[in-house]
Write a protein that holds these residues in place. Structure first.
Motif, short mmCIF file in Angstrom:
data_model
loop_
_atom_site.label_atom_id
_atom_site.label_comp_id
_atom_site.label_asym_id
_atom_site.label_seq_id
_atom_site.Cartn_x
_atom_site.Cartn_y
_atom_site.Cartn_z
N UNK A 14 0.85 -1.19 0.00
CA UNK A 14 0.00 0.00 0.00
C UNK A 14 0.88 1.24 0.00
N UNK A 15 0.58 2.12 -0.92
CA UNK A 15 1.31 3.39 -0.99
C UNK A 15 0.64 4.38 -0.08
N UNK A 16 1.46 5.10 0.62
CA UNK A 16 0.93 6.17 1.45
C UNK A 16 0.43 7.28 0.54
N UNK A 17 -0.79 7.70 0.74
CA UNK A 17 -1.34 8.77 -0.08
C UNK A 17 -0.65 10.08 0.27
N UNK A 18 -0.10 10.73 -0.72
CA UNK A 18 0.63 11.97 -0.49
C UNK A 18 -0.31 13.16 -0.69
N UNK A 19 -0.29 14.03 0.27
CA UNK A 19 -1.06 15.26 0.18
C UNK A 19 -0.07 16.40 -0.01
N UNK A 20 -0.43 17.38 -0.81
CA UNK A 20 0.50 18.50 -0.99
C UNK A 20 0.75 19.21 0.34
N UNK A 21 1.98 19.60 0.53
CA UNK A 21 2.35 20.34 1.73
C UNK A 21 2.25 21.82 1.37
N UNK A 22 1.31 22.49 1.99
CA UNK A 22 0.96 23.85 1.60
C UNK A 22 1.59 24.91 2.50
N UNK A 23 1.76 26.08 1.93
CA UNK A 23 2.23 27.24 2.67
C UNK A 23 1.33 27.49 3.87
N UNK A 24 0.03 27.34 3.69
CA UNK A 24 -0.94 27.59 4.77
C UNK A 24 -0.66 26.74 6.01
N UNK A 25 -0.05 25.57 5.81
CA UNK A 25 0.22 24.67 6.92
C UNK A 25 1.43 25.10 7.76
N UNK A 26 2.29 25.95 7.21
CA UNK A 26 3.54 26.30 7.88
C UNK A 26 3.80 27.80 8.03
N UNK A 27 2.94 28.62 7.49
CA UNK A 27 3.16 30.07 7.56
C UNK A 27 2.89 30.60 8.97
N UNK A 28 3.56 31.68 9.31
CA UNK A 28 3.29 32.38 10.56
C UNK A 28 2.05 33.24 10.35
N UNK A 29 1.18 33.25 11.33
CA UNK A 29 -0.05 34.05 11.20
C UNK A 29 -0.14 35.17 12.23
N UNK A 30 0.67 35.10 13.26
CA UNK A 30 0.68 36.17 14.28
C UNK A 30 1.86 37.08 13.95
N UNK A 31 1.60 38.07 13.13
CA UNK A 31 2.66 38.92 12.59
C UNK A 31 2.71 40.28 13.25
N UNK A 32 3.91 40.84 13.25
CA UNK A 32 4.08 42.25 13.59
C UNK A 32 3.92 42.98 12.27
N UNK A 33 2.94 43.83 12.18
CA UNK A 33 2.72 44.60 10.95
C UNK A 33 2.92 46.08 11.23
N UNK A 34 3.13 46.80 10.16
CA UNK A 34 3.32 48.24 10.25
C UNK A 34 2.31 48.93 9.36
N UNK A 35 2.12 50.22 9.61
CA UNK A 35 1.18 51.02 8.83
C UNK A 35 1.94 52.11 8.09
N UNK A 36 1.47 52.50 6.92
CA UNK A 36 2.18 53.50 6.13
C UNK A 36 2.43 54.83 6.84
N UNK A 37 1.57 55.18 7.78
CA UNK A 37 1.73 56.48 8.45
C UNK A 37 2.57 56.42 9.73
N UNK A 38 3.08 55.24 10.08
CA UNK A 38 3.95 55.14 11.26
C UNK A 38 5.29 55.82 10.99
#
Length: 150
Positions: A14-38
């Motif tokens: 039996x072959x292990x079914x391969x699922x694509x490894x996506x950016x969504x699975x490993x990206x950081x979501x709690x980001x430090x963001x900046x604003x243009x007027x800072x």
């Protein structure tokens, strides 16, 4: 092997079914963001306090409008050399990179790894339907590779 009325049949492993490894699975979501007027002064303070080298710049609707980095801030410092005093005036909008390469969360880790090599960047903002949803770095890709391998 299994025997049947048709003779011996070799079972395929039996072959292990391969699922694509996506950016969504490993990206950081709690980001430090900046604003243009800072102010650049405020950005330098945040970069040092958070021990980061830059971050995405978003507008009030959380749309990606640029990226600000330590290098962008250093350019402002160099302007002050004529006065023998570092200058940290100006706004993020005046110094940020505006032509930002972003990717989508459905991109595979392997495709983004190739893009890292082609573009020679350390991180990509991740955008979905015009909104910033995360960021992926080369380190995130390496973590994904180790997890897949394990």
């Amino acid at each position: 092997m299994v025997k049947s009325f048709r003779g011996e049949i070799e079972e395929k492993p039996k072959r292990r079914e391969m699922h694509p490894v996506l950016v969504a699975d490993y990206m950081a979501t709690r980001l430090v963001t900046f604003h243009p007027d800072q102010s650049i002064y405020e950005v330098v303070h945040i970069l040092l306090a958070r021990k980061i080298s830059g971050g995405p710049v978003v507008n009030a609707e959380n749309e990606l409008v640029g990226v600000i980095s330590e290098g962008d801030c250093l350019k402002e410092v160099v302007r002050g050399k004529y006065h023998d005093m570092p200058v940290l005036s100006g706004k993020v909008a005046d110094h940020m990179a505006k032509d930002v390469v972003s990717i989508g969360p459905a991109m595979t880790i392997f495709d983004v790894a190739k893009l890292f090599l082609e573009r020679r960047l350390r991180r990509f903002p991740v955008v979905l339907e015009g909104k910033l949803v995360g960021q992926i770095s080369q380190k995130d890709v390496m973590k994904a590779v180790l997890k897949i391998k394990g």
